[in-house]
Design an enzyme around this catalytic site. Sequence first.
Site, PDB file in Angstrom:
ATOM      1  N   GLU A   1       0.221  -1.343   0.258  1.00 54.07           N
ATOM      2  CA  GLU A   1      -0.020  -0.320   0.187  1.00 54.07           C
ATOM      3  C   GLU A   1       1.274   1.112   0.116  1.00 54.07           C
ATOM      4  O   GLU A   1       1.766   1.389   0.768  1.00 54.07           O
ATOM      5  CB  GLU A   1      -0.899  -0.043   1.318  1.00 54.07           C
ATOM      6  CG  GLU A   1      -1.457  -0.829   1.106  1.00 54.07           C
ATOM      7  CD  GLU A   1      -3.239  -0.535   2.201  1.00 54.07           C
ATOM      8  OE1 GLU A   1      -2.867   0.159   3.203  1.00 54.07           O
ATOM      9  OE2 GLU A   1      -4.532  -1.288   1.383  1.00 54.07           O
TER      10      GLU A   1
ATOM     11  N   ASP B   1      -8.533   2.317   9.075  1.00 57.04           N
ATOM     12  CA  ASP B   1      -8.612   3.542   8.609  1.00 57.04           C
ATOM     13  C   ASP B   1      -9.422   4.356   8.732  1.00 57.04           C
ATOM     14  O   ASP B   1      -8.692   6.160   9.334  1.00 57.04           O
ATOM     15  CB  ASP B   1      -8.544   3.411   6.844  1.00 57.04           C
ATOM     16  CG  ASP B   1      -8.313   2.639   5.955  1.00 57.04           C
ATOM     17  OD1 ASP B   1      -6.954   2.165   5.911  1.00 57.04           O
ATOM     18  OD2 ASP B   1      -8.417   1.848   4.837  1.00 57.04           O
TER      19      ASP B   1
ATOM     20  N   HIS C   1      -4.292   6.952   0.395  1.00 60.71           N
ATOM     21  CA  HIS C   1      -3.609   5.811   0.549  1.00 60.71           C
ATOM     22  C   HIS C   1      -4.111   4.438  -1.069  1.00 60.71           C
ATOM     23  O   HIS C   1      -5.434   4.574  -0.862  1.00 60.71           O
ATOM     24  CB  HIS C   1      -3.334   4.606   1.670  1.00 60.71           C
ATOM     25  CG  HIS C   1      -4.916   3.981   2.513  1.00 60.71           C
ATOM     26  ND1 HIS C   1      -5.799   5.602   2.995  1.00 60.71           N
ATOM     27  CD2 HIS C   1      -4.796   3.081   2.530  1.00 60.71           C
ATOM     28  CE1 HIS C   1      -6.219   4.628   3.526  1.00 60.71           C
ATOM     29  NE2 HIS C   1      -6.074   3.236   3.432  1.00 60.71           N
TER      30      HIS C   1
HETATM   31 ZN   LIG Z   1      -6.830   1.417   3.678  1.00 61.72          ZN
END
Ligand SMILES: [Zn+2]
Length: 181
Positions: free
Chosen positions: A30, A102, A89
């Site tokens: 990521e 998140d 992201h």
């Molecule tokens: Zn995430």
Amino acid sequence: MLGSGQTLVFSPKALKVFEKYRQISRSQPESGGLLFAKFDMPVIKIDIATPPQPEDRKSRFLFVSNPDTRRTIVRRYFRKGLHFIGEWHTHPQSEPTPSGLDVNSMKELFRQSVHELNYFVMVIIGNRTDNLSLWVSLHDATDMYQLSPCGSTDQSCNLTFAALRYRILGKYVGQESKSIK
Ligand SMILES: [Zn+2]
């Protein structure tokens, strides 16, 4: 933001960064970075999406920006008249949705940052190759509101790659009456 009349717009520069770091291959971690905006009310333009920094924590399913590096970058852009407004992201998903982590980290970010905004913005970049699939939401210390895309002339949301590249606007207007500033 419909009721507030505010519109969130992405600059072509920011969209290019999103495009570049999409998690297309299986091995890619990521990626993520910070979002900086200019306020030209009622338009809030996300002008800069910063690239991932070496100090950030990255894995296939996790991205966490480094707080010290973040502070340094926020100060640097503030001197140029750009305001820290949130983070982006990537996810290895075609239609990205936020994880519990998140959502919680956005709450923390909102609480811990010094700012005068009603909401921070979170953008998650999906891994589609034919299109740029984005999740966009507003966050404060307790809640999250997803924003939906709209085209420049209608709600058809035909945000193809070509359109994103050549049109200035990637516009998002929420169904709810939320104002960022
Ligand atoms: Zn995430």
